[in-house]
Design a protein around this motif. Structure first.
Motif, short mmCIF file in Angstrom:
data_model
loop_
_atom_site.label_atom_id
_atom_site.label_comp_id
_atom_site.label_asym_id
_atom_site.label_seq_id
_atom_site.Cartn_x
_atom_site.Cartn_y
_atom_site.Cartn_z
N PRO A 179 65.29 25.01 77.85
CA PRO A 179 65.03 25.21 76.41
C PRO A 179 65.21 23.92 75.63
O PRO A 179 65.80 22.97 76.12
CB PRO A 179 66.09 26.25 76.02
N TYR A 180 64.69 23.94 74.39
CA TYR A 180 64.75 22.75 73.55
C TYR A 180 66.05 22.72 72.75
O TYR A 180 66.63 23.77 72.45
CB TYR A 180 63.56 22.72 72.60
N GLY A 203 61.76 17.68 71.53
CA GLY A 203 61.58 19.08 71.16
C GLY A 203 60.13 19.49 71.33
O GLY A 203 59.36 18.86 72.06
N SER A 204 59.71 20.54 70.62
CA SER A 204 58.33 20.98 70.67
C SER A 204 57.96 21.60 69.33
O SER A 204 58.82 21.86 68.49
CB SER A 204 58.11 22.01 71.78
N SER A 205 56.68 21.86 69.15
CA SER A 205 56.23 22.50 67.92
C SER A 205 56.79 23.92 67.80
O SER A 205 56.93 24.46 66.70
CB SER A 205 54.70 22.54 67.86
N SER A 208 62.76 23.15 67.88
CA SER A 208 63.43 21.87 67.97
C SER A 208 64.64 21.87 67.04
O SER A 208 64.95 22.87 66.40
CB SER A 208 62.48 20.73 67.62
N MET A 209 65.30 20.73 66.94
CA MET A 209 66.47 20.62 66.09
C MET A 209 66.11 20.86 64.63
O MET A 209 65.05 20.44 64.16
CB MET A 209 67.05 19.22 66.21
N ASP A 210 67.00 21.51 63.90
CA ASP A 210 66.78 21.70 62.46
C ASP A 210 66.99 20.39 61.71
O ASP A 210 66.32 20.13 60.71
CB ASP A 210 67.73 22.77 61.93
N THR A 211 67.94 19.60 62.15
CA THR A 211 68.17 18.27 61.58
C THR A 211 68.64 17.35 62.69
O THR A 211 69.51 17.71 63.48
CB THR A 211 69.24 18.30 60.47
N ALA A 231 61.43 16.61 66.05
CA ALA A 231 62.69 16.93 65.36
C ALA A 231 62.40 17.20 63.89
O ALA A 231 61.64 16.48 63.25
CB ALA A 231 63.68 15.78 65.50
N LYS A 232 63.02 18.24 63.36
CA LYS A 232 62.87 18.53 61.94
C LYS A 232 63.81 17.64 61.14
O LYS A 232 64.93 17.36 61.56
CB LYS A 232 63.19 20.00 61.66
N ASN A 233 63.34 17.20 59.99
CA ASN A 233 64.17 16.43 59.05
C ASN A 233 64.95 15.29 59.73
O ASN A 233 66.17 15.18 59.57
CB ASN A 233 65.16 17.36 58.34
#
Length: 467
Positions: A179-180, A203-205, A208-211, A231-233
């Motif tokens: 898993p991511y 990660g992936s679409s 992924s990480m929130d931050t 990665a988000k943000n």
């Protein structure tokens, strides 16, 4: 009869109480010390993890690690009871006068880590020395999934030498693609050296990480400094990245791929990399905040920020960056910015200094703006020159293009300079018709040719011709 029954039950009750006590969930402060003793001390990381796995936690847990060298792996699985409140911390004992070092010598792909975050969560690793004794294999921290991770103030030493390009020697690398990782990851204040790959955060679409926050780290590496994927943000702030291997190592890459939300790249120092930072997003509703970075002797891309025609960035801030390039190729971008609209307000490109030193003839785009709307481009200097005396006609102080209509961009008080034989500014025909360059005032153009500016199909030898 009743008395005999009570006597028979007493051993059973005692057994149950004893069992519950043995399996009591963990909370509070413990030690890891090979010479220690008592119920709150563990002599190895392995023993501490075994206790966590067996008992779980019902409060925050801290392991103070005594100085010395621990030759073992730290593999952390999911721990029952761990949460954002019930965190699990492995940290150097504050009383230490020497490092608390964990090291391991992997022999293949199946054991290639010193620390493995294996679908764990809410873990803090702080103040340790993390090394590898391997030769071919030497990843320091591997991860499979895992959520809410903080890696802070550690010293990390890899095994790479020469011009290593192998991901088998990495500071951070995934052990399995799924898993991511998820939640919030903070990697802060670490000193990392002798690795081929630095921060490889994957990660992936779909998840992924929130931050992702990578902050105030010093990284010396041979190949990839940063690779942030989905990665988000992402917040890449205050780091120093040094490429090892000198001029014979022509590699060195930094990527921020497919972020969502607000991406920050600020106050970083990038030394000697081929790519200062290549940033790309395609999902729309994206903002970029790129400020106060110093890039020195980067060889191919300075700062490259691109979005897609279908998913433009909605606001971009590019301010106070100092980009000094010493080319190690025959092609280069100093600052590229493409596909920006004004959905979240006006964008700003201001007070940037971009200087490209071209040792031999090359194609150089010192500033390449493309399809920018609602953008203020003020007080920048873009220059291409050659300390070696090289020249080239495919060199540009600014090379501007567009598509569609982008009439909301303003240009004020910029300097576009080319001292190696190409135009100071070349505005392509599509850029002219888009309206992106229609609002230009108080800009300076310097070139060594008789026509330093090209406006569509028109060569301009004076400001009056340009007007």
């Amino acid at each position: 009869m009743r008395r005999n029954l009570l006597k028979a039950l007493l051993p059973i009750v005692a057994f149950v109480v004893s069992s519950v006590s043995a399996l009591a969930q963990m909370s509070g402060t413990y030690t890891i010390n090979p010479s220690g003793s008592g119920t709150s001390n563990y002599t190895t990381f392995t023993a501490a993890v075994a206790a966590l796995t067996t008992n779980g936690v019902n409060g925050a847990v801290v392991f103070n690690v005594s100085q010395g060298t621990y030759t073992e792996q730290l593999t952390l699985p999911a721990i029952t009871g761990a949460s954002t409140t019930n965190t699990i911390t492995f940290q150097a004992n504050p009383a230490n006068t020497a490092p608390a070092e964990i090291t391991y010598s992997p022999t293949g792909t199946t054991d290639n880590w010193t620390v493995h975050l294996n679908q764990t969560s809410n873990v803090i690793i702080k103040g340790l020395k993390i090394t590898s004794g391997g030769t071919t294999y030497g990843r320091l921290i591997a991860y499979t999934g895992s959520s809410n991770i903080r890696i802070e103030n550690n010293t990390m030493v890899g095994i790479s030498t020469g011009t290593s390009t192998s991901n088998l020697s990495s500071a951070f690398y995934y052990n399995a693609t799924t898993p991511y990782p998820s939640g919030t990851w903070v990697i802060k204040g670490n000193s990392i050296t002798n690795v081929a790959y630095g921060f490889y955060m994957y990660g992936s679409s779909a998840g992924s990480m929130d931050t992702l926050r990578i902050q105030n780290n010093t990284l010396d590496c041979y190949y990839y400094g940063l690779y942030s994927y989905y990665a988000k943000n992402p917040k890449i702030i205050g780091n120093t990245f040094n490429k090892l291997g000198g001029s014979s190592n022509i590699y060195g890459y930094n990527y921020v791929y497919y972020p969502t939300g607000n991406a920050e790249f600020k106050n970083n120092t990038i030394n000697g990399f081929r790519y200062g930072c290549y940033m790309y997003a395609s999902g729309g509703s994206q903002t970029w905040d790129v400020q106060d970075n110093v890039l020195d002797e980067v060889g191919y891309y300075g700062l490259y920020m691109s979005n897609s025609s279908a998913g433009r960035a909605e606001k971009v801030t590019v301010k106070n960056n100092n980009i000094n390039m010493l080319l190690n190729s025959t092609f280069a971008y100093g600052l590229y910015l493409g596909y920006v609209d004004g959905a979240q307000g006006r964008s700003e490109v201001s007070n940037n200094m971009v200087n490209v030193d071209m040792p031999t003839t090359a194609t150089v785009y010192t500033f390449y703006p493309y399809a920018l709307d609602s953008t203020d481009i003020y007080y920048n200097t873009f220059a291409v020159q050659s300390s070696a005396g090289a020249s080239g006609t495919s060199t540009y102080g600014m090379y501007g293009g567009s598509t569609g209509t982008n009439a909301g961009t303003k240009w004020r008080n910029n300097i576009f300079a080319n001292s190696v034989g190409g135009p100071a500014a070349n505005i392509l025909a599509a850029g002219v018709t888009s309206g992106m360059f229609s609002n230009m005032n108080y800009n300076l153009y310097y070139g060594t040719t008789s026509n330093p500016v090209t406006w569509g199909a028109t060569s301009c030898g004076s400001l009056s011709a340009l007007q």
